[in-house]
Write an enzyme that holds these catalytic residues in place. Structure first.
Site, mmCIF file in Angstrom:
data_model
loop_
_atom_site.group_PDB
_atom_site.id
_atom_site.type_symbol
_atom_site.label_atom_id
_atom_site.label_comp_id
_atom_site.label_asym_id
_atom_site.label_seq_id
_atom_site.Cartn_x
_atom_site.Cartn_y
_atom_site.Cartn_z
ATOM 1 N N HIS A 29 0.916 -1.256 -0.067
ATOM 2 C CA HIS A 29 0.191 0.122 -0.014
ATOM 3 C C HIS A 29 0.753 1.666 0.002
ATOM 4 O O HIS A 29 1.924 1.891 0.833
ATOM 5 C CB HIS A 29 -0.781 0.042 1.442
ATOM 6 C CG HIS A 29 -1.725 -1.361 1.577
ATOM 7 N ND1 HIS A 29 -2.130 -2.342 1.450
ATOM 8 C CD2 HIS A 29 -3.652 -0.872 0.806
ATOM 9 C CE1 HIS A 29 -2.434 -3.046 1.670
ATOM 10 N NE2 HIS A 29 -4.352 -2.575 0.716
ATOM 11 N N HIS A 36 -5.479 -5.804 -6.054
ATOM 12 C CA HIS A 36 -5.470 -7.007 -5.482
ATOM 13 C C HIS A 36 -6.607 -7.123 -4.254
ATOM 14 O O HIS A 36 -7.527 -6.119 -5.036
ATOM 15 C CB HIS A 36 -4.825 -6.580 -3.937
ATOM 16 C CG HIS A 36 -4.164 -5.078 -3.544
ATOM 17 N ND1 HIS A 36 -4.487 -4.350 -3.237
ATOM 18 C CD2 HIS A 36 -5.007 -6.027 -1.853
ATOM 19 C CE1 HIS A 36 -4.666 -3.880 -2.711
ATOM 20 N NE2 HIS A 36 -5.608 -4.213 -1.451
ATOM 21 N N CYS A 71 -12.950 -5.769 7.599
ATOM 22 C CA CYS A 71 -11.901 -6.036 6.043
ATOM 23 C C CYS A 71 -11.314 -6.755 6.506
ATOM 24 O O CYS A 71 -10.853 -7.030 6.913
ATOM 25 C CB CYS A 71 -12.196 -4.451 5.123
ATOM 26 S SG CYS A 71 -13.219 -3.250 4.678
ATOM 27 N N HIS A 73 -8.112 -8.971 3.378
ATOM 28 C CA HIS A 73 -7.505 -9.381 2.139
ATOM 29 C C HIS A 73 -7.000 -11.055 2.431
ATOM 30 O O HIS A 73 -6.639 -11.190 2.655
ATOM 31 C CB HIS A 73 -5.990 -9.655 2.034
ATOM 32 C CG HIS A 73 -5.971 -7.636 2.548
ATOM 33 N ND1 HIS A 73 -5.687 -6.677 2.800
ATOM 34 C CD2 HIS A 73 -6.154 -6.808 1.091
ATOM 35 C CE1 HIS A 73 -5.641 -5.788 3.104
ATOM 36 N NE2 HIS A 73 -5.888 -5.133 1.903
ATOM 37 N N GLU A 91 -9.957 -8.395 14.277
ATOM 38 C CA GLU A 91 -10.379 -7.710 14.385
ATOM 39 C C GLU A 91 -11.745 -6.809 15.590
ATOM 40 O O GLU A 91 -11.586 -6.042 16.440
ATOM 41 C CB GLU A 91 -10.755 -6.504 12.974
ATOM 42 C CG GLU A 91 -10.245 -6.387 12.036
ATOM 43 C CD GLU A 91 -10.303 -5.475 10.720
ATOM 44 O OE1 GLU A 91 -11.339 -4.745 10.971
ATOM 45 O OE2 GLU A 91 -10.058 -5.729 9.935
ATOM 46 N N TYR A 108 -13.100 -0.811 -6.051
ATOM 47 C CA TYR A 108 -12.547 1.015 -5.649
ATOM 48 C C TYR A 108 -11.144 0.754 -5.532
ATOM 49 O O TYR A 108 -10.825 0.351 -5.433
ATOM 50 C CB TYR A 108 -12.979 1.271 -4.266
ATOM 51 C CG TYR A 108 -13.256 -0.679 -3.545
ATOM 52 C CD1 TYR A 108 -12.012 -0.133 -2.556
ATOM 53 C CD2 TYR A 108 -14.160 -0.980 -3.022
ATOM 54 C CE1 TYR A 108 -11.979 -1.265 -1.944
ATOM 55 C CE2 TYR A 108 -13.747 -2.091 -2.237
ATOM 56 C CZ TYR A 108 -12.702 -2.057 -1.616
ATOM 57 O OH TYR A 108 -12.470 -3.342 -0.372
ATOM 58 N N GLU A 118 -5.742 2.699 -1.935
ATOM 59 C CA GLU A 118 -6.283 2.025 -2.333
ATOM 60 C C GLU A 118 -6.796 1.128 -2.848
ATOM 61 O O GLU A 118 -7.706 2.486 -3.694
ATOM 62 C CB GLU A 118 -7.101 1.952 -0.914
ATOM 63 C CG GLU A 118 -7.800 0.398 -0.313
ATOM 64 C CD GLU A 118 -6.917 -0.293 -0.273
ATOM 65 O OE1 GLU A 118 -5.853 -1.258 -0.697
ATOM 66 O OE2 GLU A 118 -6.737 -0.855 1.446
ATOM 67 N N GLU A 120 -8.537 -2.008 -4.430
ATOM 68 C CA GLU A 120 -8.802 -3.325 -4.265
ATOM 69 C C GLU A 120 -10.145 -3.672 -5.419
ATOM 70 O O GLU A 120 -10.984 -2.838 -5.418
ATOM 71 C CB GLU A 120 -10.034 -3.471 -2.606
ATOM 72 C CG GLU A 120 -7.866 -2.997 -2.285
ATOM 73 C CD GLU A 120 -8.589 -3.233 -1.156
ATOM 74 O OE1 GLU A 120 -7.620 -3.220 0.009
ATOM 75 O OE2 GLU A 120 -9.942 -3.262 0.192
ATOM 76 N N TRP A 165 -14.948 3.044 0.348
ATOM 77 C CA TRP A 165 -14.933 1.803 0.525
ATOM 78 C C TRP A 165 -15.971 1.229 0.871
ATOM 79 O O TRP A 165 -17.010 1.259 -0.154
ATOM 80 C CB TRP A 165 -13.663 0.430 0.099
ATOM 81 C CG TRP A 165 -13.854 0.691 1.517
ATOM 82 C CD1 TRP A 165 -13.999 0.160 2.171
ATOM 83 C CD2 TRP A 165 -12.351 1.587 2.791
ATOM 84 N NE1 TRP A 165 -13.540 -0.169 4.075
ATOM 85 C CE2 TRP A 165 -12.132 0.846 3.510
ATOM 86 C CE3 TRP A 165 -11.450 1.947 1.767
ATOM 87 C CZ2 TRP A 165 -11.650 1.280 4.271
ATOM 88 C CZ3 TRP A 165 -10.393 2.990 2.745
ATOM 89 C CH2 TRP A 165 -10.754 2.229 4.487
#
Length: 199
Positions: A29, A36, A71, A73, A91, A108, A118, A120, A165
Site C-alpha cells: 500500500h 489486489h 475488511c 485480504h 479485528e 474501488y 487503496e 481493491e 470503500w
C-alpha cells in the site's frame, strides 16, 4: 486474539481479476498500490442493525475513519469464508454464526491526502455474529450499532463521513433492497477467479 505477521501476503490481480502474483501486505500500500484481492464485511444483528466501526488511529490507511464492520485480504489459496473468520477474530475478537456473500465483486480505488492508494476488488459479505465483539484496539477504535435505514439516512443527509470503500459498497447494497436479511446471496461462480476454490 489473532496476531498477523507483517509478512502476510496479499493476492495481486490483473485487470481481468485473475491472479497476477503476490506481495507482502505491509509493502503493497503506497502511492502506486497494485490491484489486489480483498473482501468487505457488513455485520448485522438479527433485527437488521448494522455494526459501524471506527478505524484505529494506529492504522496506516484511513486512521480514525468510520467504516463498514471490517475488511480483509484473503491469503493466497484461502477460501473466502476462512478469510472472513480470520479477520473477524483479528479485528472484533469474535466468531460468526453466518457468513453470506451478497455482492460477488466490487472494485474501488481511493487516495488518501498523503497519496497512499487503496486499490481493491472483492466480494461484500453479510455476517451474523454468535459472540459479542471484543475490540482489538490496534484495529478498531470504537463501534456503533445502527438500524440500516438510519445509516442510509445519514449518508443521504451528509451526517457522517465514511471510508471511500464504504460509500461505494453501501450504494451497491442499497440496490439489493431495504432489508439486509432479505438480500439474495451472490452466486459462487460470480466471485473473482481467485476465490472460486473449494472450501
Amino acid at each position: 486474539m489473532v496476531d498477523e505477521s507483517d509478512a502476510e501476503l496479499i493476492v495481486l490481480l490483473d485487470e481481468d481479476w485473475n491472479i497476477a502474483g503476490t506481495a507482502p501486505k505491509v509493502q503493497a500500500h503506497h502511492q502506486d498500490t497494485p490491484l489486489h484481492l480483498a473482501f468487505t464485511a457488513y455485520v448485522f444483528d438479527e433485527d437488521g442493525r448494522f455494526l459501524l466501526t471506527r478505524r484505529s488511529l494506529a492504522k496506516r490507511t484511513w486512521p480514525g475513519v468510520w467504516t463498514n464492520s471490517f475488511c480483509g485480504h484473503p491469503l493466497p489459496g484461502e477460501p473466502l469464508e476462512r478469510a472472513v473468520r480470520r479477520r473477524l477474530a483479528a479485528e472484533l475478537g469474535c466468531t460468526a454464526a453466518r457468513i453470506d456473500p451478497v455482492l460477488a465483486a466490487v472494485r474501488y480505488r481511493a487516495v488518501m491526502d498523503n497519496g497512499i492508494v487503496e486499490n481493491e476488488v472483492g466480494p461484500v459479505v453479510r455476517v451474523l455474529l454468535d459472540t459479542p465483539p471484543v475490540l482489538n484496539e490496534q484495529e478498531v477504535d470504537s463501534v456503533r450499532w445502527l438500524p440500516w435505514k438510519e445509516v442510509l439516512w445519514e449518508i443521504d443527509h451528509e451526517q457522517t463521513d465514511l471510508s471511500p470503500w464504504s460509500v461505494v459498497t453501501i450504494e451497491r447494497l442499497r440496490d439489493l433492497g431495504p432489508e439486509p436479511w432479505a438480500w439474495p446471496m451472490a452466486l459462487p461462480q460470480e466471485l473473482p477467479p481467485a476465490l472460486r476454490c473449494p472450501a
